[in-house]
Write a protein that holds these residues in place. Structure first.
Motif, short mmCIF file in Angstrom:
data_model
loop_
_atom_site.label_atom_id
_atom_site.label_comp_id
_atom_site.label_asym_id
_atom_site.label_seq_id
_atom_site.Cartn_x
_atom_site.Cartn_y
_atom_site.Cartn_z
N THR A 17 0.83 -1.21 0.00
CA THR A 17 0.00 0.00 0.00
C THR A 17 0.86 1.26 0.00
O THR A 17 0.61 2.21 -0.74
N VAL A 18 1.92 1.24 0.82
CA VAL A 18 2.83 2.39 0.87
C VAL A 18 3.55 2.55 -0.46
O VAL A 18 3.71 3.67 -0.97
N VAL A 19 3.98 1.43 -1.04
CA VAL A 19 4.66 1.49 -2.33
C VAL A 19 3.74 2.08 -3.39
O VAL A 19 4.16 2.94 -4.18
N MET A 20 2.49 1.64 -3.41
CA MET A 20 1.55 2.16 -4.40
C MET A 20 1.31 3.64 -4.21
O MET A 20 1.25 4.42 -5.18
N ALA A 21 1.16 4.07 -2.95
CA ALA A 21 0.92 5.49 -2.67
C ALA A 21 2.12 6.34 -3.08
O ALA A 21 1.98 7.37 -3.77
N LEU A 22 3.31 5.89 -2.66
CA LEU A 22 4.52 6.65 -2.98
C LEU A 22 4.81 6.61 -4.48
O LEU A 22 5.30 7.60 -5.06
N ALA A 23 4.55 5.49 -5.12
CA ALA A 23 4.78 5.40 -6.56
C ALA A 23 3.85 6.34 -7.31
O ALA A 23 4.24 6.94 -8.32
N ALA A 24 2.60 6.46 -6.83
CA ALA A 24 1.66 7.40 -7.47
C ALA A 24 2.16 8.83 -7.32
O ALA A 24 2.12 9.62 -8.28
N VAL A 25 2.63 9.16 -6.11
CA VAL A 25 3.18 10.50 -5.89
C VAL A 25 4.43 10.71 -6.74
O VAL A 25 4.61 11.78 -7.36
N GLY A 26 5.30 9.69 -6.79
CA GLY A 26 6.51 9.81 -7.59
C GLY A 26 6.23 9.96 -9.07
O GLY A 26 6.91 10.71 -9.77
N THR A 27 5.19 9.28 -9.55
CA THR A 27 4.82 9.41 -10.96
C THR A 27 4.37 10.84 -11.26
O THR A 27 4.76 11.42 -12.30
N ALA A 28 3.57 11.40 -10.36
CA ALA A 28 3.13 12.79 -10.55
C ALA A 28 4.31 13.75 -10.50
O ALA A 28 4.40 14.69 -11.30
N TRP A 29 5.23 13.50 -9.56
CA TRP A 29 6.41 14.36 -9.44
C TRP A 29 7.29 14.26 -10.69
O TRP A 29 7.78 15.27 -11.20
N ALA A 30 7.47 13.04 -11.19
CA ALA A 30 8.27 12.86 -12.40
C ALA A 30 7.63 13.56 -13.59
O ALA A 30 8.32 14.18 -14.41
N GLY A 31 6.30 13.50 -13.68
CA GLY A 31 5.62 14.21 -14.76
C GLY A 31 5.79 15.71 -14.65
O GLY A 31 6.00 16.41 -15.65
N PHE A 32 5.71 16.22 -13.42
CA PHE A 32 5.90 17.66 -13.19
C PHE A 32 7.31 18.10 -13.57
O PHE A 32 7.50 19.10 -14.27
N GLN A 33 8.31 17.33 -13.12
CA GLN A 33 9.69 17.68 -13.44
C GLN A 33 9.96 17.58 -14.94
O GLN A 33 10.67 18.41 -15.51
N SER A 34 9.38 16.56 -15.58
CA SER A 34 9.57 16.42 -17.02
C SER A 34 9.02 17.65 -17.76
O SER A 34 9.66 18.17 -18.68
N ALA A 35 7.85 18.11 -17.34
CA ALA A 35 7.25 19.29 -17.98
C ALA A 35 8.10 20.53 -17.74
O ALA A 35 8.29 21.35 -18.65
N LYS A 36 8.64 20.67 -16.52
CA LYS A 36 9.46 21.84 -16.21
C LYS A 36 10.75 21.85 -17.03
O LYS A 36 11.15 22.88 -17.58
N TRP A 37 11.40 20.68 -17.13
CA TRP A 37 12.64 20.61 -17.90
C TRP A 37 12.37 20.80 -19.39
O TRP A 37 13.20 21.37 -20.11
N SER A 38 11.21 20.35 -19.85
CA SER A 38 10.84 20.58 -21.25
C SER A 38 10.68 22.07 -21.51
O SER A 38 11.06 22.59 -22.57
N GLY A 39 10.09 22.78 -20.53
CA GLY A 39 9.95 24.23 -20.67
C GLY A 39 11.30 24.92 -20.71
O GLY A 39 11.51 25.83 -21.53
N LEU A 40 12.22 24.50 -19.84
CA LEU A 40 13.56 25.08 -19.86
C LEU A 40 14.29 24.77 -21.16
O LEU A 40 15.05 25.60 -21.67
N GLN A 41 14.04 23.57 -21.69
CA GLN A 41 14.64 23.22 -22.98
C GLN A 41 14.16 24.18 -24.06
O GLN A 41 14.96 24.66 -24.87
N ALA A 42 12.85 24.46 -24.08
CA ALA A 42 12.31 25.37 -25.09
C ALA A 42 12.91 26.77 -24.94
O ALA A 42 13.24 27.43 -25.94
#
Length: 226
Positions: A17-42
């Motif tokens: 349960t903890v793994v699933m919760a943290l993995a969900a949060v980590g997935t959202a965080w990774a998506g956020f960081q990916s979008a931010k770095w894509s913006g910096l790339q542009a």
């Protein structure tokens, strides 16, 4: 007959349960960081494009300045030649003194500030009597154009911005990849309790924990932006 595998121990369910919760949060965080770095790339690519545009303008300005100097020097040479033939100006041998009353002196006084030091240094080599002297002032090390230096500096800036853009793109890709890995951990944790054999349950539970920990370590090590 019930052929279902025995339930996993409560602590394993808690871990999953903890793994699933943290993995969900980590997935959202990774998506956020990916979008931010894509913006910096542009932004970096835009900066590189702007620097290259300004560099092209500076190169054009340098070419125009060089053409002005060439025309002025050619005109001066022609005027001085006529004056030497007419006997109104002495043949310069290293001590050329412009005479404002003559056309050559008039032209000399109107040389561009960037050209005059190179011209004076060239005259000092006694080019009209010294066969080893440079052919023109444009071959002198003193002949430096600010626009040329600016163009080179802007090219360096463009290359640095392009390198930053590629680096930002790689970081964005890294976060996307980590999001995929975390999704895999979510999948393993989600299906572990649905397996019919204890062996499959433990195998998938272990895979979920190992994959999550590996992805978490990588995400913590990746650069972050806000």
């Amino acid at each position: 007959m019930d052929d279902r595998a025995p339930a996993l121990p409560p602590w394993v369910d808690l871990v999953l349960t903890v793994v699933m919760a943290l993995a969900a949060v980590g997935t959202a965080w990774a998506g956020f960081q990916s979008a931010k770095w894509s913006g910096l790339q542009a932004i970096s690519f835009a900066d590189a494009g702007a620097a290259r545009t300004e560099s092209a303008k500076a190169s054009t300005d340098a070419g125009q300045d060089r053409l002005k100097d060439l025309v002025a020097f050619t005109s001066w040479t022609g005027a001085l030649q006529e004056e030497i033939i007419a006997g109104t100006s002495p043949r310069p041998a290293g001590d050329y003194t412009p005479n404002p009353a003559e056309l050559s002196g008039f032209l000399y006084e109107r040389f561009r500030p960037e050209f005059r030091p190179a011209f004076d240094a060239w005259i000092a080599t006694q080019p009209l009597v010294n066969p080893d002297a440079p052919a023109t002032p444009f071959e002198m090390p003193e002949y430096e154009l600010e626009a040329d230096a600016l163009a080179a500096d802007l090219v360096a800036q463009a290359e640095a911005a392009t390198a930053d853009a590629h680096e930002d793109n790689q970081r964005s890709d890294d976060y996307v990849f980590m999001a995929v890995i975390l999704a895999l951990a979510l999948f393993f944790a989600g299906v572990a309790t649905r397996m019919k054999t204890a062996r499959s349950q433990w195998l998938l539970s272990g895979a979920a924990v190992v994959v999550f920990i590996g992805a978490a370590v990588v995400i913590l090590a990746l650069p972050k932006t806000f």
